[in-house]
Design a protein around this motif. Structure first.
Motif, PDB file in Angstrom:
ATOM      1  N   ARG A 184       0.805  -1.231   0.000  1.00  0.00           N
ATOM      2  CA  ARG A 184       0.000   0.000   0.000  1.00  0.00           C
ATOM      3  C   ARG A 184       0.841   1.286   0.000  1.00  0.00           C
ATOM      4  N   PRO A 185       1.770   1.468   0.961  1.00  0.00           N
ATOM      5  CA  PRO A 185       2.501   2.743   1.022  1.00  0.00           C
ATOM      6  C   PRO A 185       3.485   2.876  -0.144  1.00  0.00           C
ATOM      7  N   THR A 186       3.331   3.909  -0.925  1.00  0.00           N
ATOM      8  CA  THR A 186       4.211   4.111  -2.085  1.00  0.00           C
ATOM      9  C   THR A 186       5.574   4.665  -1.674  1.00  0.00           C
ATOM     10  N   TRP A 187       5.680   5.156  -0.447  1.00  0.00           N
ATOM     11  CA  TRP A 187       6.939   5.744   0.000  1.00  0.00           C
ATOM     12  C   TRP A 187       7.958   4.703   0.453  1.00  0.00           C
ATOM     13  N   THR A 236      10.679   2.096   0.187  1.00  0.00           N
ATOM     14  CA  THR A 236      11.656   1.689  -0.831  1.00  0.00           C
ATOM     15  C   THR A 236      12.743   0.779  -0.280  1.00  0.00           C
ATOM     16  N   THR A 237      12.805   0.620   1.047  1.00  0.00           N
ATOM     17  CA  THR A 237      13.842  -0.235   1.639  1.00  0.00           C
ATOM     18  C   THR A 237      13.205  -1.243   2.577  1.00  0.00           C
ATOM     19  N   ARG A 238      13.955  -2.291   2.864  1.00  0.00           N
ATOM     20  CA  ARG A 238      13.481  -3.316   3.798  1.00  0.00           C
ATOM     21  C   ARG A 238      13.266  -2.711   5.184  1.00  0.00           C
ATOM     22  N   GLY A 239      14.129  -1.806   5.593  1.00  0.00           N
ATOM     23  CA  GLY A 239      13.984  -1.160   6.895  1.00  0.00           C
ATOM     24  C   GLY A 239      12.690  -0.373   6.993  1.00  0.00           C
ATOM     25  N   GLU A 240      12.337   0.338   5.916  1.00  0.00           N
ATOM     26  CA  GLU A 240      11.082   1.098   5.902  1.00  0.00           C
ATOM     27  C   GLU A 240       9.874   0.152   5.958  1.00  0.00           C
ATOM     28  N   LEU A 241       9.966  -0.957   5.236  1.00  0.00           N
ATOM     29  CA  LEU A 241       8.881  -1.945   5.263  1.00  0.00           C
ATOM     30  C   LEU A 241       8.727  -2.531   6.658  1.00  0.00           C
ATOM     31  N   ASN A 242       9.848  -2.918   7.275  1.00  0.00           N
ATOM     32  CA  ASN A 242       9.791  -3.476   8.630  1.00  0.00           C
ATOM     33  C   ASN A 242       9.183  -2.478   9.609  1.00  0.00           C
ATOM     34  N   GLN A 243       9.552  -1.195   9.470  1.00  0.00           N
ATOM     35  CA  GLN A 243       9.025  -0.179  10.383  1.00  0.00           C
ATOM     36  C   GLN A 243       7.535   0.035  10.170  1.00  0.00           C
ATOM     37  N   ALA A 244       7.105   0.072   8.914  1.00  0.00           N
ATOM     38  CA  ALA A 244       5.674   0.250   8.624  1.00  0.00           C
ATOM     39  C   ALA A 244       4.872  -0.921   9.188  1.00  0.00           C
ATOM     40  N   LYS A 296      -5.626  -8.959   9.520  1.00  0.00           N
ATOM     41  CA  LYS A 296      -5.969  -7.718   8.827  1.00  0.00           C
ATOM     42  C   LYS A 296      -5.558  -6.507   9.657  1.00  0.00           C
ATOM     43  N   ARG A 297      -5.851  -6.533  10.949  1.00  0.00           N
ATOM     44  CA  ARG A 297      -5.474  -5.411  11.816  1.00  0.00           C
ATOM     45  C   ARG A 297      -3.954  -5.261  11.909  1.00  0.00           C
ATOM     46  N   MET A 298      -3.227  -6.366  11.818  1.00  0.00           N
ATOM     47  CA  MET A 298      -1.777  -6.323  11.925  1.00  0.00           C
ATOM     48  C   MET A 298      -1.097  -5.758  10.673  1.00  0.00           C
ATOM     49  N   PHE A 299      -1.698  -5.978   9.507  1.00  0.00           N
ATOM     50  CA  PHE A 299      -0.989  -5.671   8.258  1.00  0.00           C
ATOM     51  C   PHE A 299      -1.776  -4.826   7.249  1.00  0.00           C
ATOM     52  N   ASN A 300      -3.004  -4.443   7.545  1.00  0.00           N
ATOM     53  CA  ASN A 300      -3.846  -3.769   6.554  1.00  0.00           C
ATOM     54  C   ASN A 300      -3.314  -2.419   6.091  1.00  0.00           C
ATOM     55  N   ASP A 301      -2.589  -1.708   6.922  1.00  0.00           N
ATOM     56  CA  ASP A 301      -2.040  -0.418   6.504  1.00  0.00           C
ATOM     57  C   ASP A 301      -0.867  -0.593   5.538  1.00  0.00           C
TER      58      ASP A 301
END
Length: 197
Positions: free
Chosen positions: A23-26, A28-36, A69-74
């Motif tokens: 979902r989030p287009t911003w 771009t890195t694994r660290g950003e994905l882990n944080q989101a 869904k609540r854990m990962f929907n965003d």
């Protein structure tokens, strides 16, 4: 495959359609994905702790799906939906619903009939969820939270799961994966010990 989608050893790899569900287009890195994902999970944990002890729907397919869904929907469009692809672990995708129903029924029976110690019930529950592997990703984190919620309902302290993050490749993650494989071979004791370490 971009670094963003390279998973830790033993984790399910996302296929291209699943990757496109980000979902989030911003990011771009694994660290950003882990944080989101961590931020989304923190909100789900807060939600899950509300009245956990009084819930009577914890061991139902709807609750399992709703929590994921609540854990990962965003972060992921496919959050809260069963996977449709084969993975390196888990039952055939077309068997997920039936297998999950059976495993949840088993756990309800164990709880109602006190067939084993409470910690063992919760750890076996975790293992069964990982074994079925209902989602494209997040199965370990989801099943650990489900097991912790069951612990809370049973009046037990939450598990420590090795005392560190299991997201990154590490000695602790390697030990966790090894204990899951032993549980697959019907030796649950190492996973039970790990959960309380």
């Amino acid at each position: 495959m971009p670094d963003l989608f390279v998973e830790a050893d033993g984790a399910s790899q996302l296929d291209p359609d699943e990757q496109a569900g980000l979902r989030p287009t911003w990011i771009t890195t694994r660290g950003e994905l882990n944080q989101a994902e961590a931020d989304n999970i923190a909100a789900a944990v807060a939600w899950s702790q509300q009245k956990t002890r009084q819930r009577n729907d914890l061991l139902t397919p709807n609750y399992v799906l709703n929590l994921h869904k609540r854990m990962f929907n965003d972060v992921w469009r496919w959050a809260g939906g069963y996977r449709r692809t084969a993975k390196n672990i888990g039952v055939d995708a077309n068997r997920i619903s039936a297998e999950l129903m059976q495993r949840l029924s088993d756990v309800r029976y164990w709880v109602e009939n006190e067939t084993m110690p409470k910690d063992e019930i919760a750890v076996r529950f975790h293992h069964q969820l990982v074994f079925v592997h209902p989602f494209p990703n997040g199965n370990g984190r989801h099943s650990r939270l489900m097991a912790d919620m069951l612990c809370a309902q049973l009046g037990r302290p939450l598990f420590t799961w090795g005392g560190s993050s299991l997201l990154e490749d590490s000695e602790v993650r390697a030990r966790y994966i090894a204990t899951l494989k032993l549980a697959d071979a019907y030796n649950i004791s190492p996973l039970l010990e790990f959960a309380r370490s």
